[in-house]
Design an enzyme around this catalytic site. Sequence first.
Site, PDB file in Angstrom:
ATOM      1  N   TRP A 133       0.868  -1.254  -0.128  1.00 31.94           N
ATOM      2  CA  TRP A 133       0.176   0.174   0.255  1.00 31.94           C
ATOM      3  C   TRP A 133       0.854   1.298  -0.035  1.00 31.94           C
ATOM      4  CZ3 TRP A 133      -1.826   2.430   4.766  1.00 31.94           C
ATOM      5  CH2 TRP A 133      -2.768   3.766   4.599  1.00 31.94           C
ATOM      6  N   ASP A 214      -0.826  -5.814   9.325  1.00 29.02           N
ATOM      7  CA  ASP A 214      -1.947  -4.552   8.749  1.00 29.02           C
ATOM      8  C   ASP A 214      -3.300  -5.532   8.580  1.00 29.02           C
ATOM      9  OD1 ASP A 214      -1.981  -2.031   6.400  1.00 29.02           O
ATOM     10  OD2 ASP A 214      -3.450  -2.692   7.880  1.00 29.02           O
ATOM     11  N   LYS A 250     -13.213  -0.802   5.585  1.00 32.27           N
ATOM     12  CA  LYS A 250     -13.998  -1.535   4.458  1.00 32.27           C
ATOM     13  C   LYS A 250     -15.230  -2.361   5.168  1.00 32.27           C
ATOM     14  CE  LYS A 250      -9.811   0.024   2.824  1.00 32.27           C
ATOM     15  NZ  LYS A 250      -8.745   0.469   3.458  1.00 32.27           N
TER      16      LYS A 250
END
Length: 401
Positions: A133, A214, A250
């Site tokens: 990311w 993560d 999300k």
Amino acid sequence: DSVFSHVVRAPEDPILGVTVAYNKDPSPVKLNLGVGAYRTEEGKPLVLNVVRKAEQMLLNDKSRVKEYLPIVGIAEFNKLSAKLIFGADSPAIRENRVTTVQCLSGTGSLRVGAEFLARHYHQKTIYIPQPTWGNHPKVFTLAGLSVKTYRYYDPTTRGMNFQGLLEDLGSAPSGSIVLLHACAHNPTGVDPTLQQWEQIRQLMRSKALLPFFDSAYQGFASGNLDEDAQSIRMFVADGGECFVAQSYAKNMGLYGERVGALSVVCRAADVASKVESQLKLVIRPMFSNPPIHGASIVVTILKDSNMFNEWTIELKAMADRIISMRKQLFDALRARGTPGDWSHIIKQIGMFTFTGLNSKQVEFMTREYHIYMTSDGRISMAGLSSKTVPHLADAIHDAVT
Ligand SMILES: Cc1[nH+]cc(COP(=O)(O)O)c(CN[C@@H](CCC(=O)O)C(=O)O)c1O
């Protein structure tokens, strides 16, 4: 003139800047496949029904006030978040070896953890996957860690470069911090198998490498919350220590509420409580204490078994819609006879497809077809619908022939 006249204009963010460009485009056929945010078949953002219901309950509860939260946030939120990621039967939770602090979504959790490590951990280097990311290197560098990469992705197979991963982690100085995507790797959509995770775990423990997970997509990869937490739970089960950043952006659709948590699993309960006391010294001068609304929604949903079940059903529906978009895009490219092997579209999991398209092809697709995606060829599958798949397939076909 201004004392800031020397300030130069910064470039737009590689991911969030795609939405800026998309918003400026007047084309009626434009398509935003950049930001990893879920859209419905109608192409609209989704507020989960169970979230609306929770908010209504909060509004109806006249006893609720808007006082400051403790520095570590809502205690019940932290307990429920730890249970969600580590499992209700987690030995670490049972032995009180976990400290969890409420942070500003996944990014804030990563940053607080990185700041703590920069101050209290003897090794200042963190190894992050190549690619990863886009915000990861900035978060860790600004926190005072030095960032190195480990090989992760093989462009030729569009799968894992597992040998490269093992070699790079095997040659990292012992004690180094290693960033691991818990599931649904961003941007590649390629995850280690369980057997590969076990090999990674053994290698990391043998060199005392510190795992920093993560977890931004728990439940989004497989549609099952427990399945998507298996990598983390393997590491916790061996009694070792790890950091975990958790995001509800999300999987609960709470993007703008900025709801997340950082958990630190320690070898002993008294260490966990001392770590928590130092985490408070990181948080207080950063944002003092976290926002109350989003975390209250999460508590309302996680603490009630009916609402929890309702959430899991809506979460699975989101994951399933993304998987059906994968299938439809793959079939559309095959129907067009688009040159190349596109099976990675259905093999990859999570929010994104790492198409393999290069930045020139991406530029072409934006210019000629008004398709907005990141220049590394990543597509957010959640931005697609059955109606727009043909348009994307036409664009890809045109870009590669
Ligand atoms: C792996 C990963 N970790 C952390 C985050 C941070 O999420 P948050 O909880 O909102 O702080 C994101 C969001 N990345 C998607 C969303 C847009 C963004 O870049 O931010 C993305 O890659 O599109 C990730 O993809």
